[in-house]
Design a protein around this motif. Structure first.
Motif, short mmCIF file in Angstrom:
data_model
loop_
_atom_site.label_atom_id
_atom_site.label_comp_id
_atom_site.label_asym_id
_atom_site.label_seq_id
_atom_site.Cartn_x
_atom_site.Cartn_y
_atom_site.Cartn_z
N ASP A 177 -8.60 51.94 49.33
CA ASP A 177 -9.53 53.08 49.34
C ASP A 177 -10.14 53.31 50.72
O ASP A 177 -10.33 54.44 51.14
CB ASP A 177 -10.72 52.83 48.38
CG ASP A 177 -10.27 52.60 46.96
OD1 ASP A 177 -9.20 53.09 46.58
OD2 ASP A 177 -11.01 51.91 46.22
N HIS A 179 -10.05 47.44 47.10
CA HIS A 179 -10.90 48.57 47.48
C HIS A 179 -10.86 48.76 49.01
O HIS A 179 -10.75 49.88 49.51
CB HIS A 179 -12.33 48.28 46.99
CG HIS A 179 -13.36 49.24 47.48
ND1 HIS A 179 -13.26 50.61 47.32
CD2 HIS A 179 -14.54 49.03 48.16
CE1 HIS A 179 -14.32 51.20 47.86
NE2 HIS A 179 -15.10 50.28 48.37
N GLU A 215 -18.81 53.76 41.37
CA GLU A 215 -17.53 54.39 40.99
C GLU A 215 -16.85 53.49 39.95
O GLU A 215 -15.75 52.97 40.16
CB GLU A 215 -16.65 54.55 42.23
CG GLU A 215 -17.29 55.47 43.27
CD GLU A 215 -16.39 55.68 44.48
OE1 GLU A 215 -15.22 56.05 44.31
OE2 GLU A 215 -16.89 55.45 45.60
N HIS A 216 -17.59 53.34 38.87
CA HIS A 216 -17.24 52.35 37.88
C HIS A 216 -15.83 52.52 37.31
O HIS A 216 -15.05 51.56 37.21
CB HIS A 216 -18.29 52.41 36.76
CG HIS A 216 -17.97 51.54 35.63
ND1 HIS A 216 -17.51 52.01 34.43
CD2 HIS A 216 -18.00 50.21 35.52
CE1 HIS A 216 -17.27 51.00 33.64
NE2 HIS A 216 -17.58 49.90 34.28
N GLU A 217 -15.46 53.75 36.96
CA GLU A 217 -14.14 53.97 36.33
C GLU A 217 -13.01 53.64 37.31
O GLU A 217 -11.99 53.07 36.92
CB GLU A 217 -14.02 55.42 35.83
CG GLU A 217 -14.58 55.62 34.44
CD GLU A 217 -14.08 54.56 33.43
OE1 GLU A 217 -12.88 54.27 33.39
OE2 GLU A 217 -14.93 53.99 32.72
N LYS A 218 -13.21 54.01 38.56
CA LYS A 218 -12.18 53.71 39.57
C LYS A 218 -12.04 52.20 39.76
O LYS A 218 -10.93 51.66 39.81
CB LYS A 218 -12.56 54.39 40.88
CG LYS A 218 -11.48 54.34 41.91
CD LYS A 218 -11.85 55.19 43.11
CE LYS A 218 -10.76 55.14 44.15
NZ LYS A 218 -11.15 55.82 45.38
N ALA A 219 -13.19 51.52 39.83
CA ALA A 219 -13.16 50.06 39.99
C ALA A 219 -12.47 49.42 38.78
O ALA A 219 -11.70 48.46 38.92
CB ALA A 219 -14.57 49.51 40.15
N ARG A 220 -12.74 49.95 37.60
CA ARG A 220 -12.12 49.42 36.37
C ARG A 220 -10.59 49.56 36.43
O ARG A 220 -9.86 48.64 36.12
CB ARG A 220 -12.68 50.19 35.16
CG ARG A 220 -12.06 49.82 33.83
CD ARG A 220 -12.70 50.59 32.70
NE ARG A 220 -14.05 50.15 32.43
CZ ARG A 220 -14.35 49.10 31.64
NH1 ARG A 220 -13.39 48.44 31.03
NH2 ARG A 220 -15.58 48.74 31.44
N ARG A 221 -10.12 50.76 36.89
CA ARG A 221 -8.66 50.98 36.99
C ARG A 221 -8.04 50.02 38.00
O ARG A 221 -6.98 49.44 37.78
CB ARG A 221 -8.38 52.42 37.41
CG ARG A 221 -8.53 53.45 36.30
CD ARG A 221 -7.86 54.77 36.67
NE ARG A 221 -8.36 55.36 37.91
CZ ARG A 221 -9.46 56.12 38.00
NH1 ARG A 221 -10.16 56.38 36.91
NH2 ARG A 221 -9.84 56.62 39.16
N GLU A 222 -8.74 49.84 39.12
CA GLU A 222 -8.20 48.96 40.16
C GLU A 222 -8.12 47.51 39.67
O GLU A 222 -7.14 46.82 39.90
CB GLU A 222 -9.05 49.07 41.44
CG GLU A 222 -8.92 50.43 42.08
CD GLU A 222 -9.65 50.59 43.40
OE1 GLU A 222 -10.30 49.64 43.86
OE2 GLU A 222 -9.54 51.69 43.98
#
Ligand SMILES: NC(=O)c1ccc[n+]([C@@H]2O[C@H](COP(=O)([O-])OP(=O)(O)OC[C@H]3O[C@@H](n4cnc5c(N)ncnc54)[C@H](OP(=O)(O)O)[C@@H]3O)[C@@H](O)[C@H]2O)c1
Length: 326
Positions: A134, A130, A271-278
């Motif tokens: 990011d 992140h 930003e749960h979905e983004k963290a999940r993808r990462e």
């Protein structure tokens, strides 16, 4: 059930193994995990000393990242099933045989990734991905300076920095630690307890570094900001040295530089979905061997205090993990 309890803040000696605790049940939106392993992070040191951003009332169990197997699934949870291998993040509570966690903070562990490695990868590599991708927008060909480079997040910064194609300069407090940093991929090293950080960076780079990864704080932050090139980004990751630095902001003006905050826990919630993808990308790279998280030591649950003490005593190279199930 067994858990390591902090009975009063102020000392690691207040960590006590309890064997008679009630089993947690999965509330709506939660899963209960049979904990295999729990990664130790610097916030665990601060929590036990009552010095972290939040201060739970004792007794509580430290431990903010776990791996294990889903034992119970609460109402309204989709995508996780009993028996599934997961790693999960939580503010504290991980040094226990069973723990209830938000299903939104639990991620499947790919086949072939060891439980100890998974428990030791979530926070450090999640934070660092992140931070570098990011928040700093680090790109191939740029130069990255990593402070506290032999510690948990520092190691992740060396490895992810190299994956992204950066030239990585590792700064740490001893020859041993710097040797270790070289072994895991650092291009150059600086002993910031013996060498002047800014002078040495300028000798190595000429113009300065593009990105600074700073989990240490104290006096090093200003020296590192002074060592940035035009358009430099200083990532504010943590304050392991104890002092929250105050820096002359005219340096940001003069260099077109930025101080950039990093807070993975809030990012993973907001930003749960983004963290999940990462995290999926990180675990995939762990599975295929492009990231090899170095495990400094493992401890059994009853010696959890010794595991946390290794960080307090500044001894760690990589990651300390507690094996909760023998
Ligand atoms: N922002 C976020 O989202 C986020 C996420 C995770 C962690 N963090 C923060 O990042 C920092 C590092 O965490 P970590 O888990 O990687 O810890 P760690 O493994 O203990 O590493 C910390 C490093 O800081 C250096 N250090 C300098 N002064 C120190 C002191 N007085 N005591 C202990 N270490 C000292 C040490 O390196 P040398 O001996 O080489 O100086 C050590 O290797 C902590 O402040 C933590 O709260 C932030």
């Amino acid at each position: 059930m067994r858990a390591l309890h902090c009975t009063a803040t102020g000392s690691l000696d207040n960590l006590v193994l309890r064997e008679d605790l009630p089993e947690p049940r999965a509330a709506a939106g939660e899963v209960v995990v049979d904990v295999a392993a729990c990664g130790i992070n610097f916030p665990d040191v601060l929590l036990v000393h009552g010095k972290y951003q939040f201060r739970p009332d004792p007794p509580f169990s430290p431990g903010g990242e776990i791996s294990g197997t889903v034992r119970e699934v609460g109402e309204g949870v989709s995508g996780l099933t009993v028996g599934q291998r997961v790693c999960a993040w939580m503010p504290y509570g991980g040094l226990a045989e069973r723990v209830g966690v938000s299903a939104l903070a639990a991620w499947p562990i790919p086949e072939g990734v060891d439980m100890v490695v998974a428990a030791g990868s979530l926070v450090t590599y999640g934070t660092t991905w992140h931070a570098l991708v990011d928040r700093a927008g680090l790109v191939a060909g740029e130069t990255l300076l990593v402070l506290g480079a032999a510690g948990g997040v520092g190691v992740a910064a060396i490895q992810i920095g190299k994956l992204l194609g950066a030239r990585v300069i590792a700064a740490a407090s001893s020859a041993d630690k710097l040797e270790f940093c070289k072994r895991i991929g650092a291009d150059e090293t600086i002993d910031y307890t013996r060498e002047d950080l800014k002078t040495r960076v300028k000798e190595l780079t000429g113009a300065g570094v593009d990105v600074v990864y700073d989990p240490v704080g104290g006096s090093f932050t200003e020296a590192a900001l002074r060592a940035t090139a035009w358009n430099g980004r200083v990532l504010v990751v943590g304050f392991a040295a104890g002092d929250i630095p105050k820096v002359p902001t005219n340096l940001c003006l003069l260099k077109g530089a930025s101080l950039v905050g990093v807070f993975w826990g809030h990012f993973a919630t907001r930003e749960h979905e983004k963290a999940r993808r990462e995290l999926a990308e990180i675990l995939e790279r762990v599975r295929d061997g492009r990231i090899v998280p170095p495990i400094h030591a493992t401890y059994p649950l009853e010696r959890g205090a010794d595991a946390i003490r290794e960080l307090e005593d500044r001894k760690v190279r990589g990651k300390v993990v507690v094996r909760v199930q023998p």
